[in-house]
Every structure is written in C-alpha cells, then in structure tokens.
Design an enzyme around this catalytic site. Structure first.
Site, PDB file in Angstrom:
ATOM      1  CG  ASN A  92      -1.889  -1.150   1.196  1.00  0.00           C
ATOM      2  OD1 ASN A  92      -2.062  -1.795   0.163  1.00  0.00           O
ATOM      3  ND2 ASN A  92      -2.502  -1.441   2.335  1.00  0.00           N
ATOM      4  CG  HIS A 109       3.872  -1.949  -4.801  1.00  0.00           C
ATOM      5  ND1 HIS A 109       2.717  -2.683  -4.911  1.00  0.00           N
ATOM      6  CD2 HIS A 109       4.867  -2.745  -5.284  1.00  0.00           C
ATOM      7  CE1 HIS A 109       2.989  -3.876  -5.432  1.00  0.00           C
ATOM      8  NE2 HIS A 109       4.292  -3.945  -5.651  1.00  0.00           N
ATOM      9  CB  CYS A 117      13.857  14.524  -8.024  1.00  0.00           C
ATOM     10  SG  CYS A 117      14.473  15.646  -9.302  1.00  0.00           S
ATOM     11  CB  CYS A 136      13.631  18.452  -7.033  1.00  0.00           C
ATOM     12  SG  CYS A 136      14.689  17.435  -5.972  1.00  0.00           S
TER      13      CYS A 136
HETATM   14  C1  BJW Z   1     -10.333  -7.259   1.893  1.00  0.00           C
HETATM   15  C2  BJW Z   1     -11.249  -6.329   2.378  1.00  0.00           C
HETATM   16  C3  BJW Z   1     -11.424  -6.292   3.769  1.00  0.00           C
HETATM   17  C4  BJW Z   1     -11.214  -6.127   0.233  1.00  0.00           C
HETATM   18  N1  BJW Z   1     -10.723  -7.114   4.543  1.00  0.00           N
HETATM   19  N2  BJW Z   1      -9.674  -8.080   2.693  1.00  0.00           N
HETATM   20  C5  BJW Z   1       3.422 -12.177 -15.969  1.00  0.00           C
HETATM   21  C6  BJW Z   1       3.698 -13.073 -14.944  1.00  0.00           C
HETATM   22  C7  BJW Z   1       4.316 -12.647 -13.782  1.00  0.00           C
HETATM   23  C8  BJW Z   1       4.655 -11.319 -13.595  1.00  0.00           C
HETATM   24  C9  BJW Z   1       4.365 -10.430 -14.613  1.00  0.00           C
HETATM   25  C10 BJW Z   1       3.774 -10.860 -15.790  1.00  0.00           C
HETATM   26  N3  BJW Z   1       3.614  -9.781 -16.588  1.00  0.00           N
HETATM   27  C11 BJW Z   1       4.095  -8.691 -15.954  1.00  0.00           C
HETATM   28  C12 BJW Z   1       4.553  -9.076 -14.744  1.00  0.00           C
HETATM   29  C13 BJW Z   1       5.125  -8.209 -13.688  1.00  0.00           C
HETATM   30  C14 BJW Z   1       4.114  -7.262 -13.104  1.00  0.00           C
HETATM   31  C15 BJW Z   1       2.856  -8.022 -12.702  1.00  0.00           C
HETATM   32  O1  BJW Z   1       2.761  -8.609 -11.639  1.00  0.00           O
HETATM   33  N4  BJW Z   1       1.829  -7.999 -13.526  1.00  0.00           N
HETATM   34  C16 BJW Z   1       0.612  -8.729 -13.216  1.00  0.00           C
HETATM   35  C17 BJW Z   1      -0.585  -7.916 -13.636  1.00  0.00           C
HETATM   36  C18 BJW Z   1       0.677 -10.116 -13.822  1.00  0.00           C
HETATM   37  N5  BJW Z   1       4.749  -6.695 -11.914  1.00  0.00           N
HETATM   38  C19 BJW Z   1       5.550  -5.638 -11.995  1.00  0.00           C
HETATM   39  O2  BJW Z   1       5.730  -5.026 -13.026  1.00  0.00           O
HETATM   40  C20 BJW Z   1       6.258  -5.242 -10.712  1.00  0.00           C
HETATM   41  N6  BJW Z   1       7.645  -5.144 -10.955  1.00  0.00           N
HETATM   42  C21 BJW Z   1       8.381  -6.219 -11.266  1.00  0.00           C
HETATM   43  O3  BJW Z   1       7.913  -7.342 -11.370  1.00  0.00           O
HETATM   44  O4  BJW Z   1       9.712  -5.923 -11.438  1.00  0.00           O
HETATM   45  C22 BJW Z   1      10.594  -6.985 -11.758  1.00  0.00           C
HETATM   46  C23 BJW Z   1      11.439  -7.322 -10.561  1.00  0.00           C
HETATM   47  C24 BJW Z   1      10.848  -7.693  -9.375  1.00  0.00           C
HETATM   48  C25 BJW Z   1      11.629  -8.024  -8.270  1.00  0.00           C
HETATM   49  C26 BJW Z   1      12.989  -7.984  -8.361  1.00  0.00           C
HETATM   50  C27 BJW Z   1      13.591  -7.597  -9.547  1.00  0.00           C
HETATM   51  C28 BJW Z   1      12.804  -7.283 -10.657  1.00  0.00           C
HETATM   52  C29 BJW Z   1       5.759  -3.893 -10.220  1.00  0.00           C
HETATM   53  C30 BJW Z   1       4.340  -3.960  -9.758  1.00  0.00           C
HETATM   54  C31 BJW Z   1       3.848  -2.568  -9.361  1.00  0.00           C
HETATM   55  C32 BJW Z   1       2.408  -2.577  -8.897  1.00  0.00           C
HETATM   56  N7  BJW Z   1       1.969  -1.234  -8.705  1.00  0.00           N
HETATM   57  C33 BJW Z   1       0.639  -0.986  -8.183  1.00  0.00           C
HETATM   58  C34 BJW Z   1       0.379   0.534  -8.223  1.00  0.00           C
HETATM   59  C35 BJW Z   1       1.182   1.224  -7.108  1.00  0.00           C
HETATM   60  C36 BJW Z   1       0.875   2.674  -7.023  1.00  0.00           C
HETATM   61  C37 BJW Z   1      -0.578   2.956  -6.755  1.00  0.00           C
HETATM   62  O5  BJW Z   1      -1.096   2.646  -5.656  1.00  0.00           O
HETATM   63  O6  BJW Z   1      -1.237   3.496  -7.643  1.00  0.00           O
HETATM   64  O7  BJW Z   1       0.525  -1.484  -6.839  1.00  0.00           O
HETATM   65  S1  BJW Z   1      -0.657  -1.872  -9.045  1.00  0.00           S
HETATM   66  C38 BJW Z   1      -1.651  -2.173  -7.620  1.00  0.00           C
HETATM   67  O8  BJW Z   1      -1.741  -3.601  -7.386  1.00  0.00           O
HETATM   68  C39 BJW Z   1      -0.871  -1.582  -6.431  1.00  0.00           C
HETATM   69  C40 BJW Z   1      -1.063  -2.646  -5.390  1.00  0.00           C
HETATM   70  O9  BJW Z   1      -0.056  -2.527  -4.411  1.00  0.00           O
HETATM   71  C41 BJW Z   1      -1.014  -3.916  -6.200  1.00  0.00           C
HETATM   72  C42 BJW Z   1      -1.641  -5.097  -5.515  1.00  0.00           C
HETATM   73  O10 BJW Z   1      -2.997  -4.894  -5.296  1.00  0.00           O
HETATM   74  P1  BJW Z   1      -3.680  -5.434  -3.966  1.00  0.00           P
HETATM   75  O11 BJW Z   1      -3.156  -4.710  -2.809  1.00  0.00           O
HETATM   76  O12 BJW Z   1      -3.594  -6.896  -3.925  1.00  0.00           O
HETATM   77  O13 BJW Z   1      -5.196  -4.929  -4.177  1.00  0.00           O
HETATM   78  P2  BJW Z   1      -6.392  -5.660  -4.935  1.00  0.00           P
HETATM   79  O14 BJW Z   1      -7.434  -4.649  -5.192  1.00  0.00           O
HETATM   80  O15 BJW Z   1      -5.919  -6.427  -6.101  1.00  0.00           O
HETATM   81  O16 BJW Z   1      -6.933  -6.737  -3.891  1.00  0.00           O
HETATM   82  C43 BJW Z   1      -7.551  -6.349  -2.685  1.00  0.00           C
HETATM   83  C44 BJW Z   1      -7.901  -7.609  -1.910  1.00  0.00           C
HETATM   84  O17 BJW Z   1      -8.413  -7.205  -0.647  1.00  0.00           O
HETATM   85  C45 BJW Z   1      -8.982  -8.474  -2.569  1.00  0.00           C
HETATM   86  O18 BJW Z   1      -8.561  -9.840  -2.581  1.00  0.00           O
HETATM   87  C46 BJW Z   1     -10.200  -8.310  -1.657  1.00  0.00           C
HETATM   88  O19 BJW Z   1     -10.969  -9.500  -1.542  1.00  0.00           O
HETATM   89  C47 BJW Z   1      -9.557  -7.972  -0.347  1.00  0.00           C
HETATM   90  N8  BJW Z   1     -10.401  -7.154   0.529  1.00  0.00           N
HETATM   91  N9  BJW Z   1     -11.827  -5.665   1.315  1.00  0.00           N
HETATM   92  C48 BJW Z   1      -9.903  -8.018   3.972  1.00  0.00           C
HETATM   93  N10 BJW Z   1     -12.329  -5.414   4.334  1.00  0.00           N
END
Ligand code: BJW
Length: 233
Positions: A92, A109, A117, A136
């Site tokens: 988050n 994230h 910057c 910046c």
């Molecule tokens: C409740 C509730 C309640 C609701 N109680 N629960 C193919 C295969 C594998 C990987 C890839 C691929 N193609 C591309 C990739 C990589 C890509 C990726 O994963 N893509 C996928 C779409 C497949 N990833 C990346 O590009 C990442 N970087 C990377 O991999 O670099 C390479 C590398 C890694 C490590 C070392 C070296 C190199 C970067 C990912 C960046 C994600 N950014 C975001 C935006 C951040 C800024 C912003 O906030 O705007 O991050 S996207 C968004 O999703 C945000 C979140 O942190 C992230 C995850 O979402 P989250 O938190 O899980 O939210 P939701 O809405 O999905 O789920 C909420 C859950 O809560 C639900 O299950 C509900 O049921 C539950 N819930 N109410 C309890 N009351």
C-alpha cells in the site's frame, strides 16, 4: 497456535478498505475507474503527466479524510508486544500503518507522501500537489513524480524482504488479491523455505490454495483475532 519467532506480514489494499480507501480490483475499485496503462505505468506518465499527477494528487489529498482501522492498530500492537522478529511489508502507498502505530514498515510499492525527482533521483517527503510542477527540494528541477512503483518498475527493498523471508517461520498475507508480482510469489517462496503460511482476506485470493491455512472475512475482525492468538501463545 504453535510458537513462532520470525514473522513476515504482507499487506495489500484490503487492509485499508474499511478505512474508506478503494482497493484496485474489487467491484468499484480503482482499476474500474482508471486504466492501469494510463495511470500506473511509466509509459502512461510519459504520455499524459497531468493525468497521472492529478490522479495521485487526489489520492494523496484523500488521505486526510481516512483513519487507520482495527487491523492497522492490531499490527502495531503485534510489533510492540511480539518478542520475536517481525517485518511488515506493505504494497500500500497510504500511510495508515504508520498512523496506526507501526514503526518498521517496508513500503515495497512506494508512498503517496513521497516525491521522486526524475532529475536527481532524490526521494523527498511530500504532502501537497505535484501537478503544478513544484521544484525538487534538492536540485530545484521541476521534475517530481509520485514515488510509487508502476508496472515494469522494480519494487523497493527487495533485498531486505528476501532476507526476512529466508529466516521466517510464519508468512501472513492480509488483504491482497495475489494478482501482482513479485508480492504474489512470496507465499510460494516462504513455503519453499519451510515457513507456515496464512491468508487473511475478505474472500479467497488467486493463490488461496497455496496457503497452509486461509481465513476469510473483514480484516478489521480477522487481524485483531489473529494477533490475539499470536500474543497469547
Ligand atoms: C479485503 C477487504 C477487507 C477487500 N478485509 N480483505 C506475468 C507473470 C508474472 C509477472 C508479470 C507478468 N507480466 C508482468 C509481470 C510483472 C508485473 C505483474 O505482476 N503484472 C501482473 C498484472 C501479472 N509486476 C511488476 O511489473 C512489478 N515489478 C516487477 O515485477 O519488477 C521486476 C522485478 C521484481 C523483483 C525484483 C527484480 C525485478 C511492479 C508492480 C507494481 C504494482 N503497482 C501498483 C500501483 C502502485 C501505485 C498505486 O497505488 O497506484 O501497486 S498496481 C496495484 O496492485 C498496487 C497494489 O499494491 C497492487 C496489488 O494490489 P492489492 O493490494 O492486492 O489490491 P487488490 O485490489 O488487487 O486486492 C484487494 C484484496 O483485498 C482483494 O482480494 C479483496 O478481496 C480484499 N479485501 N476488502 C480483507 N475489508
């Protein structure tokens, strides 16, 4: 609950949902209102910086209207009272863990209240807007962007997270859909390294079957109950 000494906790948008912050992929979530390609990729930012800066300015401003919930404060209590090692990793970008009382938080994230910057690479605490192109604080260039990790960018503090995963005996995933890597892969990694794994989520996540145990319901109920178990063990 069996005694544990090293815990890694991963949180996602679901832990802040009951505080009033939209999740991404739930019905009515952020990705229904905005295109990921437009607001959460470096290419989208290059195409239309005003759209992206405005999107994050609005989310930063909205933090003033929300408060941490019982799940955030329970994790802060765990940090304070647990005698073993604990690392809280959050996907988050909000500041509700901090405001709930946690002090050691790994924002993999990035953070809404931080500016990056693109000229000098400095990360600066940031409370106001960026759409008006403020300078910046370090190099004065008007080249700030939200200090968040977009798709295709490398998350922060991966080495620290991997080190904690290597020694942990319990991995807990809270309020995340398990749709985004590398965080979505942590459960497999933890299992491979011999840790017990637990999911606390409103509903089964994409990877729910991988966990040793999954409990489903609102974080504000599940997390305090689980913390009570750990501290009472
Ligand atoms: C409740 C509730 C309640 C609701 N109680 N629960 C193919 C295969 C594998 C990987 C890839 C691929 N193609 C591309 C990739 C990589 C890509 C990726 O994963 N893509 C996928 C779409 C497949 N990833 C990346 O590009 C990442 N970087 C990377 O991999 O670099 C390479 C590398 C890694 C490590 C070392 C070296 C190199 C970067 C990912 C960046 C994600 N950014 C975001 C935006 C951040 C800024 C912003 O906030 O705007 O991050 S996207 C968004 O999703 C945000 C979140 O942190 C992230 C995850 O979402 P989250 O938190 O899980 O939210 P939701 O809405 O999905 O789920 C909420 C859950 O809560 C639900 O299950 C509900 O049921 C539950 N819930 N109410 C309890 N009351």
């Amino acid at each position: 609950m069996t005694q544990v000494s090293r815990i890694v906790i991963l949180t996602g948008a679901g832990i802040s949902a009951e505080s009033g912050i939209d999740t991404f992929r739930d019905s009515g979530g952020l990705w229904e209102k905005h295109s990921i390609e437009d607001v959460a990729t470096p290419e989208g930012f290059a195409r239309d910086p005003d759209l992206v800066l405005g999107f994050y300015d609005a989310r930063r401003a909205a933090l003033a209207d929300v408060e941490p919930n019982a799940a955030h404060t329970a994790l802060a209590r765990l940090e304070r009272d647990f005698s073993g090692d604990l690392l809280l990793v959050t996907q988050n970008v909000d500041d509700l863990h901090e405001r709930g009382g946690s002090t050691t938080i790994c924002h993999m994230h990035g953070e809404l209240k931080s500016a990056l910057c693109t000229s000098c690479g400095t990360r600066s605490p940031w409370e106001t807007t960026m759409i008006d192109r403020p300078p910046c604080p370090v190099c004065q260039a008007p080249t700030l962007r939200p200090d968040v990790v977009w798709f295709g960018e490398i998350p922060y503090q991966m080495r620290r997270i991997e080190e904690a995963m290597m020694g942990c005996d319990l991995f807990v995933s809270i309020g995340t859909s398990g749709a985004v890597y590398p965080a979505a892969g942590f459960v497999q990694q933890a299992k491979r390294l011999g840790a017990r794994t637990l999911e606390l989520n409103l509903e089964p996540s994409e990877g729910t079957s991988i966990f040793h145990e999954a409990r489903h319901g609102p974080a504000s109920e599940l997390v305090p109950a689980w913390v009570e178990e750990v501290l009472g063990a």
